[in-house]
Design a protein around this motif. Structure first.
Motif, PDB file in Angstrom:
ATOM      1  N   ARG A   1       0.042   3.993 -13.202  1.00  0.00           N
ATOM      2  CA  ARG A   1       1.175   5.067 -13.410  1.00  0.00           C
ATOM      3  C   ARG A   1       1.146   5.818 -14.674  1.00  0.00           C
ATOM      4  O   ARG A   1       1.609   7.014 -14.910  1.00  0.00           O
ATOM      5  N   GLN A   2       0.891   4.872 -15.639  1.00  0.00           N
ATOM      6  CA  GLN A   2       0.753   5.475 -17.150  1.00  0.00           C
ATOM      7  C   GLN A   2      -0.520   6.324 -17.471  1.00  0.00           C
ATOM      8  O   GLN A   2      -0.620   6.631 -18.550  1.00  0.00           O
ATOM      9  N   ARG A   3      -1.440   6.441 -16.267  1.00  0.00           N
ATOM     10  CA  ARG A   3      -2.684   7.103 -16.497  1.00  0.00           C
ATOM     11  C   ARG A   3      -3.828   6.276 -17.249  1.00  0.00           C
ATOM     12  O   ARG A   3      -4.704   7.081 -17.611  1.00  0.00           O
ATOM     13  N   ILE A   4      -3.494   5.056 -17.316  1.00  0.00           N
ATOM     14  CA  ILE A   4      -4.609   4.033 -17.682  1.00  0.00           C
ATOM     15  C   ILE A   4      -5.626   4.164 -16.741  1.00  0.00           C
ATOM     16  O   ILE A   4      -5.420   4.144 -15.703  1.00  0.00           O
ATOM     17  N   PRO A   5      -6.934   4.585 -17.207  1.00  0.00           N
ATOM     18  CA  PRO A   5      -8.005   4.457 -16.270  1.00  0.00           C
ATOM     19  C   PRO A   5      -8.147   3.385 -15.222  1.00  0.00           C
ATOM     20  O   PRO A   5      -7.997   2.266 -15.857  1.00  0.00           O
ATOM     21  N   LEU A   6      -8.376   3.562 -14.117  1.00  0.00           N
ATOM     22  CA  LEU A   6      -8.505   2.591 -13.111  1.00  0.00           C
ATOM     23  C   LEU A   6      -9.668   1.230 -13.777  1.00  0.00           C
ATOM     24  O   LEU A   6      -9.529   0.206 -13.528  1.00  0.00           O
ATOM     25  N   GLN A   7     -10.896   2.050 -14.236  1.00  0.00           N
ATOM     26  CA  GLN A   7     -11.987   1.035 -14.620  1.00  0.00           C
ATOM     27  C   GLN A   7     -11.334   0.050 -15.763  1.00  0.00           C
ATOM     28  O   GLN A   7     -11.979  -0.922 -16.069  1.00  0.00           O
ATOM     29  N   GLN A   8     -10.343   0.727 -16.763  1.00  0.00           N
ATOM     30  CA  GLN A   8      -9.989  -0.351 -17.843  1.00  0.00           C
ATOM     31  C   GLN A   8      -9.137  -1.275 -17.279  1.00  0.00           C
ATOM     32  O   GLN A   8      -9.177  -2.544 -17.818  1.00  0.00           O
ATOM     33  N   ILE A   9      -8.163  -1.001 -16.075  1.00  0.00           N
ATOM     34  CA  ILE A   9      -7.197  -1.835 -15.585  1.00  0.00           C
ATOM     35  C   ILE A   9      -8.164  -3.123 -14.898  1.00  0.00           C
ATOM     36  O   ILE A   9      -7.641  -3.964 -15.149  1.00  0.00           O
ATOM     37  N   VAL A  10      -9.016  -2.618 -14.229  1.00  0.00           N
ATOM     38  CA  VAL A  10      -9.724  -3.812 -13.368  1.00  0.00           C
ATOM     39  C   VAL A  10     -10.768  -4.243 -14.329  1.00  0.00           C
ATOM     40  O   VAL A  10     -11.381  -5.673 -14.020  1.00  0.00           O
TER      41      VAL A  10
ATOM     42  N   LEU B   1       0.811  -1.320  -0.049  1.00  0.00           N
ATOM     43  CA  LEU B   1       0.079  -0.022   0.102  1.00  0.00           C
ATOM     44  C   LEU B   1       0.819   1.268  -0.051  1.00  0.00           C
ATOM     45  O   LEU B   1       0.621   2.369  -0.692  1.00  0.00           O
ATOM     46  N   HIS B   2       1.813   1.118   0.776  1.00  0.00           N
ATOM     47  CA  HIS B   2       2.886   2.288   0.911  1.00  0.00           C
ATOM     48  C   HIS B   2       3.469   2.521  -0.565  1.00  0.00           C
ATOM     49  O   HIS B   2       3.523   3.722  -0.994  1.00  0.00           O
ATOM     50  N   PHE B   3       4.055   1.542  -1.172  1.00  0.00           N
ATOM     51  CA  PHE B   3       4.679   1.616  -2.356  1.00  0.00           C
ATOM     52  C   PHE B   3       3.828   1.993  -3.566  1.00  0.00           C
ATOM     53  O   PHE B   3       4.071   2.852  -4.355  1.00  0.00           O
ATOM     54  N   GLY B   4       2.600   1.552  -3.591  1.00  0.00           N
ATOM     55  CA  GLY B   4       1.381   1.987  -4.498  1.00  0.00           C
ATOM     56  C   GLY B   4       1.233   3.270  -4.306  1.00  0.00           C
ATOM     57  O   GLY B   4       1.103   4.296  -5.395  1.00  0.00           O
ATOM     58  N   ARG B   5       0.758   3.885  -3.273  1.00  0.00           N
ATOM     59  CA  ARG B   5       0.506   5.332  -2.957  1.00  0.00           C
ATOM     60  C   ARG B   5       1.450   6.063  -3.212  1.00  0.00           C
ATOM     61  O   ARG B   5       1.263   7.266  -4.093  1.00  0.00           O
TER      62      ARG B   5
ATOM     63  N   GLU C   1       1.325 -10.240  -5.776  1.00  0.00           N
ATOM     64  CA  GLU C   1       2.209  -8.969  -5.720  1.00  0.00           C
ATOM     65  C   GLU C   1       2.727  -8.836  -7.133  1.00  0.00           C
ATOM     66  O   GLU C   1       2.724  -7.421  -7.462  1.00  0.00           O
ATOM     67  N   THR C   2       2.954  -9.769  -7.892  1.00  0.00           N
ATOM     68  CA  THR C   2       3.195  -9.344  -9.378  1.00  0.00           C
ATOM     69  C   THR C   2       2.080  -8.685 -10.189  1.00  0.00           C
ATOM     70  O   THR C   2       2.233  -7.923 -10.839  1.00  0.00           O
ATOM     71  N   ALA C   3       0.840  -9.096  -9.974  1.00  0.00           N
ATOM     72  CA  ALA C   3      -0.397  -8.695 -10.505  1.00  0.00           C
ATOM     73  C   ALA C   3      -0.525  -7.328 -10.018  1.00  0.00           C
ATOM     74  O   ALA C   3      -0.867  -6.317 -10.759  1.00  0.00           O
ATOM     75  N   TYR C   4      -0.325  -6.860  -8.777  1.00  0.00           N
ATOM     76  CA  TYR C   4      -0.327  -5.843  -7.991  1.00  0.00           C
ATOM     77  C   TYR C   4       0.391  -4.593  -8.802  1.00  0.00           C
ATOM     78  O   TYR C   4       0.345  -3.446  -9.067  1.00  0.00           O
ATOM     79  N   LEU C   5       1.710  -5.137  -8.972  1.00  0.00           N
ATOM     80  CA  LEU C   5       2.810  -4.433  -9.729  1.00  0.00           C
ATOM     81  C   LEU C   5       2.471  -3.967 -10.874  1.00  0.00           C
ATOM     82  O   LEU C   5       2.656  -2.785 -11.408  1.00  0.00           O
ATOM     83  N   GLU C   6       1.985  -5.009 -11.559  1.00  0.00           N
ATOM     84  CA  GLU C   6       1.689  -4.628 -13.181  1.00  0.00           C
ATOM     85  C   GLU C   6       0.430  -3.573 -13.321  1.00  0.00           C
ATOM     86  O   GLU C   6       0.499  -2.733 -14.186  1.00  0.00           O
ATOM     87  N   MET C   7      -0.337  -3.991 -12.362  1.00  0.00           N
ATOM     88  CA  MET C   7      -1.591  -2.725 -12.500  1.00  0.00           C
ATOM     89  C   MET C   7      -1.187  -1.355 -12.169  1.00  0.00           C
ATOM     90  O   MET C   7      -1.621  -0.441 -12.335  1.00  0.00           O
ATOM     91  N   LEU C   8      -0.249  -1.325 -11.027  1.00  0.00           N
ATOM     92  CA  LEU C   8       0.243  -0.052 -10.689  1.00  0.00           C
ATOM     93  C   LEU C   8       0.946   0.418 -11.674  1.00  0.00           C
ATOM     94  O   LEU C   8       0.950   1.860 -12.047  1.00  0.00           O
ATOM     95  N   GLU C   9       1.782  -0.209 -12.472  1.00  0.00           N
ATOM     96  CA  GLU C   9       2.358   0.439 -13.786  1.00  0.00           C
ATOM     97  C   GLU C   9       1.520   1.004 -14.743  1.00  0.00           C
ATOM     98  O   GLU C   9       1.391   2.155 -15.295  1.00  0.00           O
ATOM     99  N   LYS C  10       0.526   0.276 -14.924  1.00  0.00           N
ATOM    100  CA  LYS C  10      -0.710   0.835 -15.964  1.00  0.00           C
ATOM    101  C   LYS C  10      -1.174   2.050 -15.529  1.00  0.00           C
ATOM    102  O   LYS C  10      -1.457   2.942 -15.987  1.00  0.00           O
TER     103      LYS C  10
END
Length: 288
Positions: A65-74, A7-11, A54-63
């Motif tokens: 971070r690139q400003r891909i919308p949350l709704q498209q990621i999930v 959570l800390h890293f993601g934020r 953890e791997t899935a979370y880091l991949e989602m965070l990277e997307k």
């Protein structure tokens, strides 16, 4: 990586990328990646995440971070209490649009009706209207129409997923509807002026379909066409509900009045901004 570390890293990651609501998004992505609810995650900060989570979370965070919308990621979002599938190529349902559905539900006749969701996108407007009416005991007949094949595929999936028995139809506004007429027409057409596109957030400007956002003109082109053509597809006393931009109320109500619609009204959303324009056609035996 523990839950707290994740959570800390993601934020931190999302904040550094100027992501709006970075804390909420980091929390949401970890929930999707881990399959755990937020209460569990916050209550177990020292739990080590499984490697795949953890791997899935880091991949989602990277997307994100690139400003891909949350709704498209999930791949989903909530609209009017229903969960709709979302993906790139189709406009993401927004809570502002719920105002249109709410107003249509308030004004719809207390009988089975025929309705059209024009420029339907994900289908969130028409499907939500159908489901709410169905829950109230009505058996309406509805059509979701769009010019985008991708949008039609998605709206069909959402209708099947949510149990809405509606027709999905390819149409350039009214061109593919023949002589069909409706009690209600609901629409959230592209209304952002071309000149305003560059000022939009990256999530919208870079990752949502331009065809669903702008008319490549002054933002009023679709309203001009709808005002001119909707009368031919509304039954006597038929109702029209249009979502508009916050500064388009006067222009759109003027268009509808000039085309002879009655009881033209601009309705504000919960933020106090102009959001929906209502109009109707003359009922049978109506004097005016």
């Amino acid at each position: 990586m523990t839950v707290l570390e994740a959570l800390h890293f993601g934020r931190q990651t999302l904040q550094a990328a100027d992501v709006p609501d970075y804390e909420y998004d980091a929390n949401a992505l970890l929930q999707y990646a881990s399959g755990r609810g937020l209460a569990f995650l916050l209550g177990n900060p020292g739990e080590v995440l499984p490697k795949e989570a953890e791997t899935a979370y880091l991949e989602m965070l990277e997307k994100r971070r690139q400003r891909i919308p949350l709704q498209q990621i999930v791949g989903e979002t909530c609209f009017y209490g229903y969960m709709f599938r979302t993906r790139k190529g189709t406009l993401i349902p927004r809570s502002d649009t719920e105002c249109l559905v709410e107003q249509a539900l308030k004004s719809a006749p207390q009988k089975n009706v025929r309705f059209l969701d024009l420029c339907s996108g994900s289908g969130c407007i028409g499907i939500s209207f159908y489901l709410e009416r169905n829950n109230a005991g009505f058996r309406d007949t509805g059509i979701l129409s769009d010019i985008s094949e991708e949008a039609l595929r998605l709206s069909g999936e959402n209708a099947e997923l949510l149990g809405a028995e509606v027709e999905v139809l390819y149409s350039d506004l009214f061109a593919g509807l023949g002589d069909r007429k409706f009690d209600l027409i609901l629409s959230n057409p592209p209304y952002i002026p071309k000149a305003a596109m560059e000022s939009l957030m990256p999530e919208v400007r870079l990752h949502e379909p331009e065809i669903a956002l702008t008319d490549d003109g002054d933002g009023l082109s679709f309203y001009r066409r709808i005002a001119a053509e909707a009368k031919d597809h509304l039954l006597p006393g038929g109702q029209l509900f249009l979502e508009i931009g916050f500064d388009q109320g006067e222009a759109v109500t003027g268009l509808l009045k000039s085309c002879g619609y009655l009881d033209v009204l601009c309705i504000k959303d919960y933020s106090g901004l102009d959001r929906v324009v209502f109009a109707r056609t003359k009922a049978i035996n109506e004097s005016r």
